[in-house]
Write a protein that holds these residues in place. Structure first.
Motif, PDB file in Angstrom:
ATOM      1  N   LEU A  17       0.872  -1.299   0.005  1.00  0.00           N
ATOM      2  CA  LEU A  17      -0.036   0.124   0.014  1.00  0.00           C
ATOM      3  C   LEU A  17       0.770   1.235   0.016  1.00  0.00           C
ATOM      4  O   LEU A  17       1.827   1.272   0.679  1.00  0.00           O
ATOM      5  N   GLU A  18       0.335   2.271  -0.956  1.00  0.00           N
ATOM      6  CA  GLU A  18       0.974   3.468  -0.681  1.00  0.00           C
ATOM      7  C   GLU A  18       0.178   4.436  -0.207  1.00  0.00           C
ATOM      8  O   GLU A  18      -1.019   4.400  -0.634  1.00  0.00           O
ATOM      9  N   VAL A  19       0.241   5.154   1.050  1.00  0.00           N
ATOM     10  CA  VAL A  19      -0.702   5.922   1.582  1.00  0.00           C
ATOM     11  C   VAL A  19      -0.306   7.394   1.642  1.00  0.00           C
ATOM     12  O   VAL A  19       0.895   7.669   1.900  1.00  0.00           O
ATOM     13  N   MET A 160       2.627  13.222   3.302  1.00  0.00           N
ATOM     14  CA  MET A 160       3.688  12.360   3.632  1.00  0.00           C
ATOM     15  C   MET A 160       3.181  10.998   2.659  1.00  0.00           C
ATOM     16  O   MET A 160       2.066  10.606   2.796  1.00  0.00           O
ATOM     17  N   GLU A 161       4.037  10.585   1.955  1.00  0.00           N
ATOM     18  CA  GLU A 161       3.805   9.445   1.184  1.00  0.00           C
ATOM     19  C   GLU A 161       4.409   8.329   1.876  1.00  0.00           C
ATOM     20  O   GLU A 161       5.730   8.203   2.041  1.00  0.00           O
ATOM     21  N   ILE A 162       3.802   7.466   2.484  1.00  0.00           N
ATOM     22  CA  ILE A 162       3.955   6.287   3.383  1.00  0.00           C
ATOM     23  C   ILE A 162       3.831   4.912   2.338  1.00  0.00           C
ATOM     24  O   ILE A 162       2.922   4.595   1.994  1.00  0.00           O
ATOM     25  N   CYS A 219      -0.958  -4.223 -10.289  1.00  0.00           N
ATOM     26  CA  CYS A 219      -1.651  -3.322 -10.852  1.00  0.00           C
ATOM     27  C   CYS A 219      -1.756  -2.232  -9.743  1.00  0.00           C
ATOM     28  O   CYS A 219      -1.761  -2.462  -8.460  1.00  0.00           O
ATOM     29  N   GLU A 220      -1.878  -1.142  -9.600  1.00  0.00           N
ATOM     30  CA  GLU A 220      -2.081  -0.129  -8.867  1.00  0.00           C
ATOM     31  C   GLU A 220      -3.252   0.639  -8.800  1.00  0.00           C
ATOM     32  O   GLU A 220      -3.715   0.897 -10.020  1.00  0.00           O
ATOM     33  N   ILE A 221      -4.108   0.583  -7.819  1.00  0.00           N
ATOM     34  CA  ILE A 221      -5.527   0.950  -7.857  1.00  0.00           C
ATOM     35  C   ILE A 221      -5.361   2.369  -7.080  1.00  0.00           C
ATOM     36  O   ILE A 221      -4.981   2.195  -5.922  1.00  0.00           O
TER      37      ILE A 221
END
Ligand code: ADP
Ligand code: MG
Length: 483
Positions: A17-19, A160-162, A219-221
């Motif tokens: 996950l990218e948050v 912040m991209e976590i 795939c990135e959603i």
């Protein structure tokens, strides 16, 4: 581990996950404009945010502190030197034509987070990195039939991209990750975690493989804006990929969108590679250097975090893991609990907070900070249960009245004469009356219809306006009925 059945055997999901978490700060990342949610469009835009020619970005120290604090809260490596890069792309709501972000040298390196899964199970997930970057503005397509409007309030807001490692293996783990991350960010005070308002946004990366094989193509959603949608998007996407591969298709590295109206994902664009963005160090900004002392000062100011809080609630109050975890999710809940449980039965206090009080809060749609009943007031109610003034049943009514009137439990008990009846003589008299009135039912009971016992209890409770001590009513009835 959750495995999915396919025609070619079992499949395993791989999820990272990218948050994007909006930093709590009065100003934006490189300008002094406010970042408050919900302001009139284009009222929080400085010349820097609008990318007027010749404007220079100036780093907001609070945003740097917040990123470091977040890194420390996730047990991560803090990089004393980091670099801001330009990520170039065109969007109508991105006036400079690039976003200032961090690429090869982010401010925070590898960290970890512990997921709390069902049944008290835990699992560690790696955090790859956290970098600071600017948010873009917002295009508004619903304001005019043929024009798109642009609101630059969000332009330049600190994010912040976590980024997590691809360590999760089921939608449930992804949900647990988001919940835990949100909880930690809120404890730290670095992000309010509000997904509806977009201060926490999640991109879910999903691939599938047969267990033991190499990772498949992901795939990135993009921008899934609720925890439930993240779960649904991953479930759908994994099934789609399995079906595709089993029918001799190939998963393309692409960016997809989740459609919440039918719980599916659809292709948005093939995924850009990082070279598409032509990242290069922003010549307007020097490398960001912080010293160890700056980091240590922040470390010293960290609050007790959810995992430690949960452990302490278990050891100090003897709570079960699940109860302690529930109370520790929000710092305000744990504080409320600790305040009201002082000198009282910890288990009883926990039941009232996680049961009845949560019910009240849910119903009125407010957080515990705005609870209509304070910790001291709920504690007062507990005291009346413990000293026998109120039965659990009566106490529930009193809580309801406390919410309505804002009055203390003791005051309401006096005003409404709610004290429970514990006088055996009085209860016996009420039981006798009930048995006299219902001679028919009494005969049926004696003929073997045991179920009627509950009926008699109910009648006595009714006759006493719910005030008879239920345990004693049972005792007296048993004695009189000889059962
Ligand atoms: P990008 O900016 O291209 O999206 P990032 O490095 O920021 O790349 O993020 C990649 C994300 O994808 C990470 O969260 C990572 O864990 C995840 N990921 C990488 N490989 C896979 C894979 N094979 N399956 C699922 N997730 C993956
Ligand atoms: Mg990314």
């Amino acid at each position: 581990m959750t495995l999915l059945q396919g025609n070619t055997g079992d499949w395993e999901m791989v999820i990272g996950l990218e948050v994007h978490a909006q930093v709590i700060s009065k100003a934006k990342l490189f300008s002094g404009a406010a970042a408050t949610f919900g302001a009139e469009p284009n009222t929080q835009v400085s010349l820097v945010d609008a990318a007027m020619p010749g404007m220079l970005p100036v780093i907001n120290q609070i945003a740097v502190e917040q990123a470091v604090r977040t890194g420390l809260g996730l047990n991560a490596k803090i990089n004393l030197v980091s670099v801001f890069d330009r990520k170039n792309y065109f969007y109508p709501d991105l006036p400079p034509g690039y976003q200032i972000s961090q690429f090869s040298q982010p401010i925070v390196g590898h960290g970890t987070i512990i997921l709390d899964l069902d049944g008290g199970e835990t699992r560690e997930v790696g955090i790859t990195r956290i970098h600071l970057e600017q948010d873009a503005g917002k295009s508004l397509h619903d304001q005019h039939p043929s024009h798109t409007f642009v609101d630059l309030n969000r332009s330049g807001v600190a994010l912040m991209e976590i980024v997590s490692e691809p360590d999760m293996r089921s939608p449930e783990e992804a949900v647990a990750y988001l919940r835990k991350l949100r909880s930690i960010l809120r404890y730290l005070g670095t992000c309010d975690g509000n997904m509806e308002q977009g201060s926490l946004r999640c991109d879910a990366n999903v691939s599938v493989r047969h267990p033991g094989e190499e990772f498949g193509t992901r795939c990135e959603i993009k921008n899934v804006n609720s925890v439930r949608f993240v779960q649904q998007a991953i479930e759908y996407e994994a099934r789609r990929q399995i079906e595709l591969v089993e029918n001799n298709g190939v998963v393309e590295l692409e960016t997809r969108l989740f459609d919440s109206s039918n719980c599916t994902t659809r292709s948005m664009r093939s995924k850009e590679e990082s070279h598409d963005y032509r990242y290069f160090p922003d010549p307007d900004l020097l490398p960001l250097e912080i010293d160890q002392e700056f980091v240590e000062n922040i470390r010293a100011s960290l609050p007790e975090l959810p995992d430690a809080k949960k452990e302490r609630l278990m050891s100090e109050y003897g709570l079960a893991e699940e109860d302690a975890g529930l109370l520790a999710t929000e710092r305000a809940t744990a504080d409320f609990y600790e305040e009201m449980t002082k000198g009282r039965d910890p288990k009883l206090a926990c039941n009232w907070v996680t049961g009845d009080l949560f019910g009240v809060l849910n119903k009125s749609g407010v957080g515990i900070e705005e609870s209509p009943v304070s910790a001291a007031m709920l504690g007062g109610l507990l005291d009346l249960i413990s000293d026998g003034t109120l039965s659990g049943r009566l106490a529930k009514d009193v809580l309801e009245a406390m919410v309505e009137t804002g009055k203390e439990a003791a005051v309401l008990v006096k005003e409404r004469q709610l004290k429970q009846i514990t006088d055996t003589g009085v209860i016996e008299a009420e039981v006798d009356k009930v048995l006299e009135v219902h001679t028919d039912k009494l005969a049926e009971y004696k003929a073997g219809k045991d179920k009627l016992f509950g009926f008699f209890v109910g009648q006595v409770m009714k006759a006493t306006g719910g005030k008879a001590n239920p345990g004693m009513v049972n005792e007296v009835l048993k004695a009189k009925l000889g059962s």
